[in-house]
Design a protein around this motif. Structure first.
Motif: not given
Length: 96
Positions: A39, A66, A69-70, A72-74, A76-77
């Motif tokens: 990140s 994109d 977003s990837i 941020e998604e990582c 979050i997960k």
């Protein structure tokens, strides 16, 4: 000798070839430490001078979004959003 413009054309050609915009599913298992590092690297790379990388110079605004977003998604997960924010705040306080 190859010029900067020639390299930009090659990158643009590669990034616009058929199939490059297709989404792929990647089953990725990495440590939380590496999620934080990934990140941070994404954020630093997108925020740096794009003249340092011909590939970064040639990405579109959509591709840049994109990647953010990837990242941020990582986070979050992995349950690391709050920790990442605190680490970023800590880093910023040292810079001032």
């Amino acid at each position: 000798m190859i010029t900067k413009n020639d390299v930009a054309k090659v990158f643009d050609t590669v990034l616009s070839t058929p199939g490059m915009s297709e989404t792929v599913k990647i089953d990725l298992k990495i440590s939380r430490k590496n999620v934080l590092l990934l990140s941070h690297i994404i954020k630093m790379s997108l925020g740096s001078k794009k003249e340092d990388s011909m590939l970064l110079e040639s990405i579109s605004i959509d591709s840049e979004q994109d990647l953010k977003s990837i990242s941020e998604e990582c986070l979050i997960k992995a349950g690391l959003v709050e920790l990442n924010e605190k680490l970023l705040n800590l880093s910023e306080s040292v810079k001032q």
